[in-house]
Design a protein around this motif. Structure first.
Motif, PDB file in Angstrom:
ATOM      1  N   PRO A  38       0.914  -1.164  -0.016  1.00 41.72           N
ATOM      2  CA  PRO A  38      -0.003   0.560   0.026  1.00 41.72           C
ATOM      3  C   PRO A  38       0.749   1.291  -0.211  1.00 41.72           C
ATOM      4  O   PRO A  38       2.177   1.384   0.105  1.00 41.72           O
ATOM      5  CB  PRO A  38      -0.228  -0.556   1.522  1.00 41.72           C
ATOM      6  N   GLU A  39       0.279   2.182  -0.707  1.00 41.76           N
ATOM      7  CA  GLU A  39       0.963   3.567  -0.485  1.00 41.76           C
ATOM      8  C   GLU A  39       1.574   4.705   0.629  1.00 41.76           C
ATOM      9  O   GLU A  39       2.479   5.095   0.746  1.00 41.76           O
ATOM     10  CB  GLU A  39       0.417   4.388  -1.438  1.00 41.76           C
ATOM     11  N   ASN A  40      -0.069   4.804   1.326  1.00 38.34           N
ATOM     12  CA  ASN A  40       0.080   5.189   2.705  1.00 38.34           C
ATOM     13  C   ASN A  40      -0.100   5.106   3.624  1.00 38.34           C
ATOM     14  O   ASN A  40      -1.510   4.698   3.761  1.00 38.34           O
ATOM     15  CB  ASN A  40      -0.670   6.486   2.122  1.00 38.34           C
ATOM     16  N   TYR A  41       0.914   4.786   4.438  1.00 41.28           N
ATOM     17  CA  TYR A  41       0.683   3.265   5.575  1.00 41.28           C
ATOM     18  C   TYR A  41       1.104   3.384   6.966  1.00 41.28           C
ATOM     19  O   TYR A  41       2.429   4.637   6.612  1.00 41.28           O
ATOM     20  CB  TYR A  41       0.388   2.544   5.361  1.00 41.28           C
ATOM     21  N   VAL A  42       0.398   3.658   7.740  1.00 38.72           N
ATOM     22  CA  VAL A  42       1.324   4.216   9.002  1.00 38.72           C
ATOM     23  C   VAL A  42       1.658   2.733  10.051  1.00 38.72           C
ATOM     24  O   VAL A  42       1.232   1.858   9.886  1.00 38.72           O
ATOM     25  CB  VAL A  42       0.445   5.135  10.673  1.00 38.72           C
ATOM     26  N   PHE A  43       3.236   2.879   9.824  1.00 43.70           N
ATOM     27  CA  PHE A  43       3.806   1.316  10.665  1.00 43.70           C
ATOM     28  C   PHE A  43       3.181   1.231  12.013  1.00 43.70           C
ATOM     29  O   PHE A  43       4.205   2.018  12.191  1.00 43.70           O
ATOM     30  CB  PHE A  43       5.021   0.726   9.612  1.00 43.70           C
ATOM     31  N   HIS A  44       2.685   0.244  12.432  1.00 49.86           N
ATOM     32  CA  HIS A  44       2.795  -0.007  13.724  1.00 49.86           C
ATOM     33  C   HIS A  44       4.155  -1.790  14.346  1.00 49.86           C
ATOM     34  O   HIS A  44       2.848  -2.272  13.881  1.00 49.86           O
ATOM     35  CB  HIS A  44       1.916   0.038  14.322  1.00 49.86           C
ATOM     36  N   ALA A  45       5.188  -1.805  15.060  1.00 50.72           N
ATOM     37  CA  ALA A  45       5.665  -2.547  15.066  1.00 50.72           C
ATOM     38  C   ALA A  45       5.269  -3.461  16.841  1.00 50.72           C
ATOM     39  O   ALA A  45       5.597  -2.420  17.816  1.00 50.72           O
ATOM     40  CB  ALA A  45       7.155  -2.976  15.006  1.00 50.72           C
ATOM     41  N   GLY A  46       4.942  -4.436  16.914  1.00 50.57           N
ATOM     42  CA  GLY A  46       5.177  -4.854  18.098  1.00 50.57           C
ATOM     43  C   GLY A  46       4.111  -5.295  18.669  1.00 50.57           C
ATOM     44  O   GLY A  46       2.944  -5.169  18.819  1.00 50.57           O
ATOM     45  N   SER A  47       3.676  -5.060  20.707  1.00 50.03           N
ATOM     46  CA  SER A  47       2.822  -5.029  20.947  1.00 50.03           C
ATOM     47  C   SER A  47       1.477  -3.647  21.028  1.00 50.03           C
ATOM     48  O   SER A  47       1.967  -2.639  20.836  1.00 50.03           O
ATOM     49  CB  SER A  47       2.817  -4.925  22.608  1.00 50.03           C
ATOM     50  N   LEU A  48       0.873  -3.956  21.268  1.00 52.05           N
ATOM     51  CA  LEU A  48      -0.688  -3.043  21.359  1.00 52.05           C
ATOM     52  C   LEU A  48      -0.935  -2.842  22.802  1.00 52.05           C
ATOM     53  O   LEU A  48      -2.312  -3.167  23.223  1.00 52.05           O
ATOM     54  CB  LEU A  48      -1.342  -3.489  20.929  1.00 52.05           C
ATOM     55  N   LYS A  97     -13.567  -2.305  17.992  1.00 55.52           N
ATOM     56  CA  LYS A  97     -14.440  -1.462  17.703  1.00 55.52           C
ATOM     57  C   LYS A  97     -14.504  -0.775  17.743  1.00 55.52           C
ATOM     58  O   LYS A  97     -15.511   0.346  17.073  1.00 55.52           O
ATOM     59  CB  LYS A  97     -15.226  -2.256  19.286  1.00 55.52           C
ATOM     60  N   THR A  98     -13.372   0.173  18.287  1.00 58.23           N
ATOM     61  CA  THR A  98     -13.400   1.095  17.812  1.00 58.23           C
ATOM     62  C   THR A  98     -13.314   1.326  16.509  1.00 58.23           C
ATOM     63  O   THR A  98     -13.658   2.783  15.791  1.00 58.23           O
ATOM     64  CB  THR A  98     -12.325   2.220  18.562  1.00 58.23           C
ATOM     65  N   LEU A  99     -12.573   1.272  16.054  1.00 64.17           N
ATOM     66  CA  LEU A  99     -12.058   1.421  14.732  1.00 64.17           C
ATOM     67  C   LEU A  99     -13.665   0.612  13.478  1.00 64.17           C
ATOM     68  O   LEU A  99     -13.688   1.202  12.391  1.00 64.17           O
ATOM     69  CB  LEU A  99     -11.066   0.738  13.501  1.00 64.17           C
ATOM     70  N   LYS A 100     -14.762   0.033  13.719  1.00 63.13           N
ATOM     71  CA  LYS A 100     -15.678  -0.539  13.335  1.00 63.13           C
ATOM     72  C   LYS A 100     -16.575   0.566  13.146  1.00 63.13           C
ATOM     73  O   LYS A 100     -17.676   1.278  12.505  1.00 63.13           O
ATOM     74  CB  LYS A 100     -15.650  -1.527  13.648  1.00 63.13           C
ATOM     75  N   GLU A 101     -16.527   1.569  14.323  1.00 61.21           N
ATOM     76  CA  GLU A 101     -17.532   2.750  14.801  1.00 61.21           C
ATOM     77  C   GLU A 101     -17.119   3.510  13.875  1.00 61.21           C
ATOM     78  O   GLU A 101     -17.865   4.724  13.128  1.00 61.21           O
ATOM     79  CB  GLU A 101     -17.122   3.216  16.363  1.00 61.21           C
ATOM     80  N   ALA A 102     -15.716   4.209  13.944  1.00 63.52           N
ATOM     81  CA  ALA A 102     -15.140   5.470  12.755  1.00 63.52           C
ATOM     82  C   ALA A 102     -14.974   4.909  10.616  1.00 63.52           C
ATOM     83  O   ALA A 102     -14.801   5.551  10.251  1.00 63.52           O
ATOM     84  CB  ALA A 102     -14.213   4.993  13.434  1.00 63.52           C
ATOM     85  N   GLY A 103     -15.575   3.462  11.055  1.00 61.78           N
ATOM     86  CA  GLY A 103     -15.836   3.141   9.418  1.00 61.78           C
ATOM     87  C   GLY A 103     -14.889   2.753   8.799  1.00 61.78           C
ATOM     88  O   GLY A 103     -14.100   2.400   8.054  1.00 61.78           O
ATOM     89  N   LEU A 104     -13.970   2.575   9.613  1.00 60.62           N
ATOM     90  CA  LEU A 104     -12.667   2.209   8.866  1.00 60.62           C
ATOM     91  C   LEU A 104     -11.549   1.006   9.224  1.00 60.62           C
ATOM     92  O   LEU A 104     -10.019   0.894   9.111  1.00 60.62           O
ATOM     93  CB  LEU A 104     -11.458   3.453   9.872  1.00 60.62           C
ATOM     94  N   PHE A 105     -11.994   0.089  10.091  1.00 62.28           N
ATOM     95  CA  PHE A 105     -11.538  -1.132  10.036  1.00 62.28           C
ATOM     96  C   PHE A 105     -11.136  -1.600   8.679  1.00 62.28           C
ATOM     97  O   PHE A 105     -10.246  -2.755   8.779  1.00 62.28           O
ATOM     98  CB  PHE A 105     -12.655  -2.022  10.875  1.00 62.28           C
ATOM     99  N   ASP A 106     -11.532  -1.415   7.971  1.00 64.39           N
ATOM    100  CA  ASP A 106     -11.192  -1.873   6.545  1.00 64.39           C
ATOM    101  C   ASP A 106      -9.628  -0.994   5.797  1.00 64.39           C
ATOM    102  O   ASP A 106      -9.083  -2.059   4.580  1.00 64.39           O
ATOM    103  CB  ASP A 106     -12.181  -1.518   5.467  1.00 64.39           C
ATOM    104  N   HIS A 107      -9.660  -0.315   7.050  1.00 65.72           N
ATOM    105  CA  HIS A 107      -8.097   0.108   6.608  1.00 65.72           C
ATOM    106  C   HIS A 107      -7.127  -0.236   7.384  1.00 65.72           C
ATOM    107  O   HIS A 107      -5.977   0.626   7.349  1.00 65.72           O
ATOM    108  CB  HIS A 107      -8.042   1.679   7.080  1.00 65.72           C
ATOM    109  N   LEU A 108      -7.528  -1.341   8.120  1.00 66.07           N
ATOM    110  CA  LEU A 108      -6.510  -1.833   9.140  1.00 66.07           C
ATOM    111  C   LEU A 108      -5.841  -2.681   8.430  1.00 66.07           C
ATOM    112  O   LEU A 108      -6.641  -4.262   7.534  1.00 66.07           O
ATOM    113  CB  LEU A 108      -7.087  -2.254  10.679  1.00 66.07           C
ATOM    114  N   ILE A 109      -4.991  -2.860   8.443  1.00 62.00           N
ATOM    115  CA  ILE A 109      -4.010  -4.226   8.073  1.00 62.00           C
ATOM    116  C   ILE A 109      -3.246  -5.343   8.787  1.00 62.00           C
ATOM    117  O   ILE A 109      -1.937  -4.270   9.704  1.00 62.00           O
ATOM    118  CB  ILE A 109      -2.744  -4.129   6.459  1.00 62.00           C
TER     119      ILE A 109
END
Length: 402
Positions: free
Chosen positions: A211-221, A266-278
């Motif tokens: 993907p061309e534009n993404y923020v990457f997070h490695a490790g634990s949440l 739940k937070t991402l789904k409520e914002a309509g952005l869960f499909d933008h999560l990889i």
């Protein structure tokens, strides 16, 4: 000089700690010493014996008591994890003629005491790697009891630390803790280390399906260590701003193994952005390099917590080495000693999702600024975190131990 690095945990297929341990071993090798890593398990099934597995990984010799855990059930796995430090201790006693110095990574209070006692009797030197304030994290049911944590902290700082032949601390705060405990100042500060041969530079070729534009997070949440909900909120805010400019932003994470994953989802789904999560799942070194080097933005978010005051995020070195722009939400922590705002990264206030989002948008929309910050960050990693830069210091410290 022959050093054994004793690890309670996985090597070579571990998390960030396995990478740090390997850099230590390479530093000792680079300075002309012999070094073997001895772990309680490999972390992944490898060809060879199931017990007392010997092998080499990336030019580092290692021995593992278990070639990955054979246990399927949760009870047996937990039981092994409680006892594995004692098996490691027994192995070291059996092999004591093979090394001059033990460099200890991990292990609880009682096994440490026993190891120190036996190694002193055998006239071996013992060095401790201090990467967290003692018992500041809650890892077992027993140490979740607050008074017990405080007791272990007091015993460790007031009595145990001074009995090691040397201590390697990864931050100035931990260096001060160790120096107060050990009046003879047998303490060496070594920051997080990186291996240039394993980590490449920035990559802007998106023709390979990335993907061309993404923020990457490695490790634990983690909420405590990474302020993960601030990152989630910042992603949502940044996505809204960039969408108005025709830019679609994604968020890439490596796992969902977190107690707060359901709330994140739940937070991402409520914002309509869960499909933008990889969700990539476990990444080997080549895959990790690829995702880091293509990222538009890398974020280190360190809330003001007791744990963060003392530690030093291992991924900071790799993030900087990737040559991609870094946003740092941290204040008065070890990483701030290496990052200047507008040079090696953009620094924003802690717990400020809006400022974090604005910085994401700024870097995505200003490629020239992003390239400049990424280049200066990479230069910082090369000059401050390359294990070869610290190899002679580490070797000299070990050789001069009484």
């Amino acid at each position: 000089m022959k050093v054994y690095i004793a690890v309670v945990g996985n090597f070579p297929f571990g998390m960030a700690s396995a990478y740090r341990i390997q850099c230590y071993a390479k530093a000792l090798h680079y300075a002309g010493n012999r070094c073997t890593i001895v772990s309680t398990r490999t972390g992944k099934k490898m060809a060879g014996k199931s017990l007392l597995h010997s092998d080499s990984y990336d030019d580092v010799d290692f021995k593992a008591i278990l070639n990955a855990s054979p246990f399927k059930g949760q009870i047996l796995t937990h039981l092994w994890q409680e006892l594995e430090a004692y098996f490691l201790l027994a192995y070291l006693l059996f092999r004591f003629k093979r090394f001059d110095t033990i460099w200890l990574y991990g292990m609880g209070f009682i096994p440490r005491v026993l190891l120190l006692l036996f190694m002193r009797l055998l006239k071996k030197k013992v060095v401790l790697e201090l990467n967290e304030f003692p018992y500041a994290t809650e890892r077992t049911r027993l140490t979740k009891i607050n008074w017990f944590n405080k007791l272990l902290q007091k015993l460790t700082i007031d009595y145990l630390l001074r009995n090691f032949n040397g201590i390697v601390a990864i931050s100035e705060s931990l260096f001060q803790v160790a120096s107060k405990a050990d009046r003879e100042k047998k303490v060496l500060k070594v920051p997080i280390l990186v291996d240039l041969e394993k980590r490449g530079g920035p990559n802007t070729d998106f023709s390979n399906g990335m993907p061309e534009n993404y923020v990457f997070h490695a490790g634990s949440l983690s909420v405590q260590k990474d302020g993960i909900f601030n990152i989630v909120e910042a992603f949502i805010l940044a996505h809204k701003q960039l969408e108005l400019r025709g830019v679609k932003l994604k968020w890439v994470i490596t796992n969902t193994a977190s107690q707060v994953w359901a709330k994140i989802e739940k937070t991402l789904k409520e914002a309509g952005l869960f499909d933008h999560l990889i969700i990539t799942g476990y990444l080997n070194e080549d895959e990790l390099n690829k995702w880091m080097s293509h990222s538009r933005v890398l974020i280190i978010n360190k809330p003001d917590s007791f744990q963060n005051k003392y530690n030093f995020p291992t991924k900071a070195g790799d993030y900087l080495l990737s040559g991609r722009p870094l946003i740092l939400a941290s204040a008065d922590q070890e990483i701030n000693r290496f990052i200047s705002d507008g040079k090696q990264g953009l620094i924003v206030a802690q717990n400020d999702s809006k400022s974090l989002a604005d910085s994401i948008v700024r870097l995505v929309l200003d490629p020239e600024l992003a390239q400049k910050i990424g280049a200066e960050g990479r230069e910082r990693a090369l000059t401050s975190f390359d294990y070869r830069v610290h190899a002679e210091r580490i070797s000299t410290f070990f050789k001069n131990l009484a």
